[in-house]
Design an enzyme around this catalytic site. Sequence first.
Site, short mmCIF file in Angstrom:
data_model
loop_
_atom_site.label_atom_id
_atom_site.label_comp_id
_atom_site.label_asym_id
_atom_site.label_seq_id
_atom_site.Cartn_x
_atom_site.Cartn_y
_atom_site.Cartn_z
N TYR A 171 0.76 -1.38 -0.03
CA TYR A 171 0.29 0.06 0.00
C TYR A 171 0.88 1.27 0.20
O TYR A 171 0.57 2.53 -0.40
CB TYR A 171 -0.93 -0.18 1.16
CG TYR A 171 -2.38 0.84 0.93
CD1 TYR A 171 -3.01 0.34 -0.21
CD2 TYR A 171 -2.31 1.92 1.84
CE1 TYR A 171 -4.31 1.32 -0.19
CE2 TYR A 171 -3.60 2.76 1.84
CZ TYR A 171 -4.42 2.42 0.41
OH TYR A 171 -5.61 3.23 0.34
N LYS A 196 -3.15 8.62 2.46
CA LYS A 196 -4.47 8.67 3.30
C LYS A 196 -4.32 9.17 4.68
O LYS A 196 -5.04 9.52 5.19
CB LYS A 196 -4.85 7.00 3.46
CG LYS A 196 -5.34 6.23 2.25
CD LYS A 196 -6.44 7.25 1.52
CE LYS A 196 -7.17 6.34 0.09
NZ LYS A 196 -8.08 7.44 -0.48
P1 NAD Z 1 -12.16 3.78 -8.62
O1 NAD Z 1 -10.96 3.35 -9.43
O2 NAD Z 1 -13.30 3.12 -9.06
O3 NAD Z 1 -12.19 5.25 -8.08
C1 NAD Z 1 -10.99 6.10 -8.02
C2 NAD Z 1 -11.48 7.20 -8.85
O4 NAD Z 1 -10.62 8.15 -8.83
C3 NAD Z 1 -11.67 7.08 -10.28
O5 NAD Z 1 -13.09 7.52 -10.72
C4 NAD Z 1 -10.58 8.09 -10.84
O6 NAD Z 1 -11.10 8.48 -12.31
C5 NAD Z 1 -10.44 8.84 -9.77
N1 NAD Z 1 -9.11 9.67 -10.12
C6 NAD Z 1 -7.95 9.20 -10.27
N2 NAD Z 1 -6.94 10.20 -10.49
C7 NAD Z 1 -7.94 11.45 -10.40
C8 NAD Z 1 -7.65 12.84 -10.87
N3 NAD Z 1 -6.34 13.31 -10.95
N4 NAD Z 1 -8.52 13.63 -10.91
C9 NAD Z 1 -9.82 13.50 -10.83
N5 NAD Z 1 -10.22 12.00 -10.59
C10 NAD Z 1 -9.05 11.08 -10.32
O7 NAD Z 1 -11.73 2.88 -7.36
P2 NAD Z 1 -12.29 3.07 -5.74
O8 NAD Z 1 -11.64 1.75 -4.99
O9 NAD Z 1 -13.73 3.09 -5.87
O10 NAD Z 1 -11.80 4.45 -4.92
C11 NAD Z 1 -12.40 5.63 -4.56
C12 NAD Z 1 -11.81 5.99 -3.09
O11 NAD Z 1 -12.13 4.75 -2.32
C13 NAD Z 1 -10.24 6.20 -3.35
O12 NAD Z 1 -10.08 7.17 -2.56
C14 NAD Z 1 -9.84 4.76 -2.71
O13 NAD Z 1 -8.52 4.87 -2.28
C15 NAD Z 1 -10.81 4.46 -1.67
N6 NAD Z 1 -10.73 3.17 -0.97
C16 NAD Z 1 -10.80 2.17 -1.86
C17 NAD Z 1 -10.92 0.89 -1.35
C18 NAD Z 1 -10.76 -0.33 -1.99
O14 NAD Z 1 -10.55 -1.42 -1.31
N7 NAD Z 1 -11.11 -0.26 -3.05
C19 NAD Z 1 -10.70 0.87 0.20
C20 NAD Z 1 -10.67 2.04 1.22
C21 NAD Z 1 -10.96 3.19 0.21
#
Ligand code: NAD
Length: 255
Positions: free
Chosen positions: A155, A162
């Site tokens: 990570y 984060k």
């Molecule tokens: P995802 O890939 O569906 O979403 C990530 C989004 O970030 C995408 O829509 C992408 O277009 C956007 N993004 C990246 N760079 C960008 C930029 N420069 N400008 C605008 N948008 C940008 O994945 P996700 O897992 O749904 O992620 C959403 C959030 O949830 C993130 O912050 C991620 O760290 C967090 N998260 C995810 C998990 C997991 O296990 N998937 C767990 C905890 C937290």
Amino acid sequence: MGSLAAKRALVIGVANERSIAWGISQALHREGARLGFTFLGETLERRVRPLAESLGADLISPCDVTDDAQIDALFAEVDRVWGGLDVLIHAVAFANRDDLSGRFVDTGRDGFRLALDVSAYSLVAVTRAAEPRMKDGGTVLTLTFAGSERVFPNYNVMGVAKAALEASMRYLAADVGPSGIRVNAISAGPIKTLSAAGIHGFREMLHVAEARAPLRRNVSQGDVGELAVALCGPAGAGVTGQVLYVDAGLSILGV
Ligand code: NAD
């Protein structure tokens, strides 16, 4: 009438139907919110536009959160379409793939800067833009992961991002609280999404989480959506500056 009837909710971070932001959007829509969406680049626009239209989105705009001009243009569109804002969902993160494997100590300056800019500073930028538009108060919600506090394999720089995101969330909550705006973070357990696929060994993390979490399951985009509804609605009225875990209990475990 849903708990978010007629609330104007801007969602930044839908990439496809697996996105956590999409799970949140569906829950907000069910509760009566009006929705606006952003997309990053033309390739994702082709994915996001039909999803957004399926929920009757009022606006669908480009936004790269590293570009202040695009953030300005997005909020100008919010002004034009809605004349204000009630809910802002920030579900955005990015790090170079090379920085999500191997040793954290090898993270270069540029990769560090990029991960922190997209994944943490962006919350500051969009909250600053949202504040004057949330004239009757509002809610800002971001997404984080337990890698902010503890070490998860691969990570790496995203854990540091984060940690910065969570600290930013608290400082923002203190700044905008007097305007009636609440800022919180949901810390989700691992969920299979486009971004998660970029983390080396993520599939293994899903298996371990499912086997060990007190609820003996992984969480879903829908689980996150339900807490988002609570935080954005009357149930969350007294909650700000908090990190709330939706992780089937995984984070309480020691060994
Ligand atoms: P995802 O890939 O569906 O979403 C990530 C989004 O970030 C995408 O829509 C992408 O277009 C956007 N993004 C990246 N760079 C960008 C930029 N420069 N400008 C605008 N948008 C940008 O994945 P996700 O897992 O749904 O992620 C959403 C959030 O949830 C993130 O912050 C991620 O760290 C967090 N998260 C995810 C998990 C997991 O296990 N998937 C767990 C905890 C937290």
